[in-house]
Design a protein around this motif. Structure first.
Motif, PDB file in Angstrom:
ATOM      1  N   ALA A   1      26.329  25.392 -36.595  1.00 33.94           N
ATOM      2  CA  ALA A   1      26.040  24.367 -37.695  1.00 33.94           C
ATOM      3  C   ALA A   1      27.102  23.553 -38.343  1.00 33.94           C
ATOM      4  CB  ALA A   1      24.890  25.121 -38.437  1.00 33.94           C
ATOM      5  N   LEU A   2      28.094  24.323 -38.701  1.00 30.27           N
ATOM      6  CA  LEU A   2      29.172  23.684 -39.340  1.00 30.27           C
ATOM      7  C   LEU A   2      29.915  22.519 -38.679  1.00 30.27           C
ATOM      8  CD1 LEU A   2      30.533  23.847 -42.471  1.00 30.27           C
ATOM      9  CD2 LEU A   2      32.021  25.439 -41.332  1.00 30.27           C
ATOM     10  N   PHE A   3      30.179  22.938 -37.380  1.00 29.90           N
ATOM     11  CA  PHE A   3      30.644  22.018 -36.379  1.00 29.90           C
ATOM     12  C   PHE A   3      29.695  20.855 -35.903  1.00 29.90           C
ATOM     13  CE2 PHE A   3      33.024  25.794 -35.311  1.00 29.90           C
ATOM     14  CZ  PHE A   3      34.217  25.536 -35.724  1.00 29.90           C
ATOM     15  N   ALA A   4      28.385  21.098 -35.892  1.00 33.88           N
ATOM     16  CA  ALA A   4      27.287  19.999 -35.715  1.00 33.88           C
ATOM     17  C   ALA A   4      27.267  19.315 -36.740  1.00 33.88           C
ATOM     18  CB  ALA A   4      25.881  20.767 -35.366  1.00 33.88           C
ATOM     19  N   MET A   5      27.344  19.628 -38.184  1.00 33.93           N
ATOM     20  CA  MET A   5      27.292  18.841 -39.118  1.00 33.93           C
ATOM     21  C   MET A   5      28.540  17.815 -39.231  1.00 33.93           C
ATOM     22  SD  MET A   5      26.045  20.912 -42.628  1.00 33.93           S
ATOM     23  CE  MET A   5      26.588  22.811 -41.989  1.00 33.93           C
ATOM     24  N   ALA A   6      29.880  18.274 -39.052  1.00 32.62           N
ATOM     25  CA  ALA A   6      30.948  17.549 -38.810  1.00 32.62           C
ATOM     26  C   ALA A   6      30.762  16.480 -37.795  1.00 32.62           C
ATOM     27  CB  ALA A   6      32.164  18.589 -38.412  1.00 32.62           C
ATOM     28  N   GLN A   7      30.158  16.594 -36.684  1.00 25.26           N
ATOM     29  CA  GLN A   7      29.823  15.686 -35.713  1.00 25.26           C
ATOM     30  C   GLN A   7      28.864  14.781 -36.248  1.00 25.26           C
ATOM     31  OE1 GLN A   7      31.567  14.952 -33.083  1.00 25.26           O
ATOM     32  NE2 GLN A   7      32.368  16.675 -31.941  1.00 25.26           N
ATOM     33  N   THR A   8      27.800  15.098 -36.740  1.00 23.31           N
ATOM     34  CA  THR A   8      26.666  14.377 -37.351  1.00 23.31           C
ATOM     35  C   THR A   8      27.244  13.228 -38.229  1.00 23.31           C
ATOM     36  OG1 THR A   8      25.238  16.124 -37.145  1.00 23.31           O
ATOM     37  CG2 THR A   8      24.653  14.475 -38.683  1.00 23.31           C
ATOM     38  N   VAL A   9      28.240  13.580 -39.037  1.00 23.99           N
ATOM     39  CA  VAL A   9      28.776  12.513 -40.154  1.00 23.99           C
ATOM     40  C   VAL A   9      29.400  11.184 -39.173  1.00 23.99           C
ATOM     41  CG1 VAL A   9      30.781  12.330 -41.486  1.00 23.99           C
ATOM     42  CG2 VAL A   9      29.336  14.395 -41.862  1.00 23.99           C
ATOM     43  N   VAL A  10      30.271  11.791 -38.034  1.00 26.69           N
ATOM     44  CA  VAL A  10      30.580  10.653 -37.309  1.00 26.69           C
ATOM     45  C   VAL A  10      29.719   9.870 -36.538  1.00 26.69           C
ATOM     46  CG1 VAL A  10      33.301  11.397 -37.577  1.00 26.69           C
ATOM     47  CG2 VAL A  10      31.703  12.138 -35.682  1.00 26.69           C
ATOM     48  N   ILE A  11      28.816  10.822 -35.821  1.00 22.46           N
ATOM     49  CA  ILE A  11      27.831  10.077 -35.191  1.00 22.46           C
ATOM     50  C   ILE A  11      26.928   9.040 -35.737  1.00 22.46           C
ATOM     51  CG2 ILE A  11      25.725  10.557 -33.808  1.00 22.46           C
ATOM     52  CD1 ILE A  11      27.013  13.158 -32.978  1.00 22.46           C
ATOM     53  N   LEU A  12      26.649   9.618 -37.170  1.00 23.61           N
ATOM     54  CA  LEU A  12      25.836   8.430 -37.895  1.00 23.61           C
ATOM     55  C   LEU A  12      26.735   7.220 -37.799  1.00 23.61           C
ATOM     56  CD1 LEU A  12      25.091  10.584 -41.157  1.00 23.61           C
ATOM     57  CD2 LEU A  12      23.447   9.618 -39.342  1.00 23.61           C
ATOM     58  N   THR A  13      27.935   7.063 -37.725  1.00 23.85           N
ATOM     59  CA  THR A  13      28.573   5.680 -37.581  1.00 23.85           C
ATOM     60  C   THR A  13      28.761   5.122 -36.269  1.00 23.85           C
ATOM     61  OG1 THR A  13      30.847   6.656 -37.643  1.00 23.85           O
ATOM     62  CG2 THR A  13      29.807   6.426 -39.823  1.00 23.85           C
ATOM     63  N   ARG A  14      27.987   5.669 -35.230  1.00 23.05           N
ATOM     64  CA  ARG A  14      28.130   5.284 -33.721  1.00 23.05           C
ATOM     65  C   ARG A  14      29.733   5.825 -33.415  1.00 23.05           C
ATOM     66  NH1 ARG A  14      25.591  -0.620 -33.103  1.00 23.05           N
ATOM     67  NH2 ARG A  14      23.466  -0.391 -34.296  1.00 23.05           N
ATOM     68  N   GLY A  15      29.933   6.774 -33.881  1.00 22.99           N
ATOM     69  CA  GLY A  15      31.170   7.323 -33.147  1.00 22.99           C
ATOM     70  C   GLY A  15      31.071   8.761 -32.840  1.00 22.99           C
ATOM     71  N   PHE A  16      31.956   9.650 -32.597  1.00 24.63           N
ATOM     72  CA  PHE A  16      31.986  11.070 -32.181  1.00 24.63           C
ATOM     73  C   PHE A  16      33.240  11.538 -32.130  1.00 24.63           C
ATOM     74  CE2 PHE A  16      30.965   8.824 -28.131  1.00 24.63           C
ATOM     75  CZ  PHE A  16      31.914   9.381 -27.345  1.00 24.63           C
ATOM     76  N   ASP A  17      33.461  12.887 -32.173  1.00 23.21           N
ATOM     77  CA  ASP A  17      34.854  13.522 -32.288  1.00 23.21           C
ATOM     78  C   ASP A  17      35.200  14.196 -30.961  1.00 23.21           C
ATOM     79  OD1 ASP A  17      37.335  14.195 -32.871  1.00 23.21           O
ATOM     80  OD2 ASP A  17      37.058  15.121 -34.994  1.00 23.21           O
ATOM     81  N   LEU A  18      35.645  14.331 -29.996  1.00 19.20           N
ATOM     82  CA  LEU A  18      35.927  14.874 -28.876  1.00 19.20           C
ATOM     83  C   LEU A  18      37.036  15.749 -29.154  1.00 19.20           C
ATOM     84  CD1 LEU A  18      35.913  12.569 -25.900  1.00 19.20           C
ATOM     85  CD2 LEU A  18      34.076  13.825 -26.619  1.00 19.20           C
ATOM     86  N   ALA A  19      38.031  15.486 -30.050  1.00 21.02           N
ATOM     87  CA  ALA A  19      38.872  16.539 -30.680  1.00 21.02           C
ATOM     88  C   ALA A  19      38.521  17.657 -31.265  1.00 21.02           C
ATOM     89  CB  ALA A  19      40.203  15.616 -31.184  1.00 21.02           C
ATOM     90  N   LEU A  20      37.367  17.821 -31.736  1.00 25.03           N
ATOM     91  CA  LEU A  20      36.925  18.872 -32.727  1.00 25.03           C
ATOM     92  C   LEU A  20      37.334  19.998 -32.114  1.00 25.03           C
ATOM     93  CD1 LEU A  20      33.744  19.085 -34.553  1.00 25.03           C
ATOM     94  CD2 LEU A  20      34.355  20.940 -33.449  1.00 25.03           C
ATOM     95  N   GLY A  21      37.202  20.320 -30.749  1.00 20.50           N
ATOM     96  CA  GLY A  21      37.593  21.625 -30.485  1.00 20.50           C
ATOM     97  C   GLY A  21      39.008  22.226 -30.534  1.00 20.50           C
ATOM     98  N   PRO A  22      39.667  21.112 -29.906  1.00 23.94           N
ATOM     99  CA  PRO A  22      41.178  21.350 -30.007  1.00 23.94           C
ATOM    100  C   PRO A  22      41.528  21.538 -31.446  1.00 23.94           C
ATOM    101  CG  PRO A  22      40.933  19.947 -28.230  1.00 23.94           C
ATOM    102  CD  PRO A  22      39.587  19.996 -29.057  1.00 23.94           C
TER     103      PRO A  22
END
Length: 337
Positions: free
Chosen positions: A64-85
């Motif tokens: 959920a913590l990581f999904a919230m992190a992705q949600t923040v950037v997805i709201l701006t039409r982006g995403f973070d493929l580097a989250l795992g690394p």
């Protein structure tokens, strides 16, 4: 732009969304969670055991913590493929800093502070790099975060020589993993606290409402006077900071810095956000969608593990779920137009 104007724009944007689409996700997904849970229970009764339910809650807290992190950037039409690394890099950096501070004879408090400073420092640096490349240099989020994906993996592997980093103090693991508040595990407490703060930020602050406006119409946001580039940079920094917190919590669970800790977290976090109802088109989503999606992914993974389904098959299922989630979101958008 004033706070009042931002509030009006956010409300107008929300009213423009179809009520039917929001109702479907709000009503159907919780039902699907119950059906999924009891469906797996028909194959293995231990799914509904108190121990397994607690395990699901703890696993959900991380995702959920990581999904919230992705949600923040997805709201701006982006995403973070580097989250795992990023998670892997932070885990290794945190463990190395604590091991080094321990070797030099510092007390436990200094050791913990050194680890936290190194972990959050690396996470924020990664987010700042992504934000600058995307917002200031104009690089597509996919390309930018794909590049930082490889950079973070290289740093994590080089620092650790590809091996787990030992030397994590027992107190660190006891606080971030073994600790509890009124019997509630530390991981769940931390995630709930972060979720509340993030929800208030998204719904009550100028910055939070700006993310929805930026994701809905970036040109209108710029014309309205919003500092779009600064908001984007801050968004990616926030995403990576949340990822760093999750990495620190997972490092406490494993008791060592793991260069492969991130694994498939990038895809799982995006899947959690999308399945919960966050739109890849931007401007729709929040803490609630991230938590629901993370819970769905966790229950699915937990059930498949108990059913002894092959790990590679589980990856296929997860990928299919992401595609289905995107298709459903596309249908919602088409209906609203």
């Amino acid at each position: 732009m004033s706070d009042l104007e931002l509030s009006v724009m956010a409300k107008d944007t929300d009213r423009a969304r179809p009520l039917s689409g929001r109702w479907v996700w709000n009503a159907v997904l919780p039902v699907a969670l119950v059906v999924l849970l009891f469906g797996f229970a028909t194959f293995d009764r231990s799914v509904l055991s108190p121990a397994n339910l607690l395990n699901i809650a703890q696993q959900t807290s991380y995702l959920a913590l990581f999904a919230m992190a992705q949600t923040v950037v997805i709201l701006t039409r982006g995403f973070d493929l580097a989250l795992g690394p990023t998670v892997s890099m932070v885990s290794v950096g945190t463990a190395l800093a604590m091991a080094g501070a321990t070797t030099t004879g510092h007390d436990t408090g200094v050791v913990l502070l050194a680890g936290l400073a190194a972990g959050f420092g690396l996470g924020i640096a990664c987010g700042l790099f992504n934000g600058v490349v995307i917002a200031l240099l104009g690089v597509n989020p996919f390309v930018a975060t794909l590049g930082s994906y490889n950079i973070a993996i290289g740093i994590a592997t080089t620092l650790s020589s590809g091996r787990p980093v030992q030397g994590v103090p027992t107190l660190f693991s006891e606080f971030f993993y073994g600790g509890s508040l009124f019997g509630v595990p530390a991981a769940i407490v931390i995630t709930v606290a972060v979720g509340i703060v993030l929800h208030l930020m998204l719904s009550r602050t100028v910055f939070g409402r700006s993310l929805y406006i930026l994701g809905t119409n970036s040109r209108a946001a710029a014309v309205a006077g919003l500092p779009v580039k600064r908001i984007l940079v801050a968004t990616y920094v926030l995403c990576s900071a949340l990822a760093a917190l999750g990495a620190i919590m997972m490092t406490a669970r494993t008791g060592s810095g793991e260069p492969n800790l991130g694994g498939a977290l990038s895809l799982q976090a995006i899947a959690g956000a999308v399945v919960g109802g966050t739109s890849l088109a931007g401007g729709r989503g929040g803490v609630g969608t991230a938590v629901l999606g993370a819970l769905f992914i966790t229950i699915l993974s937990n059930g498949m593990n108990l059913a002894r389904i092959d790990g590679y098959v589980q990856m296929v299922v997860l990928g299919a779920i992401v595609i289905i989630g995107v298709l459903l979101d596309r249908l919602r958008l088409e209906r609203s137009q």
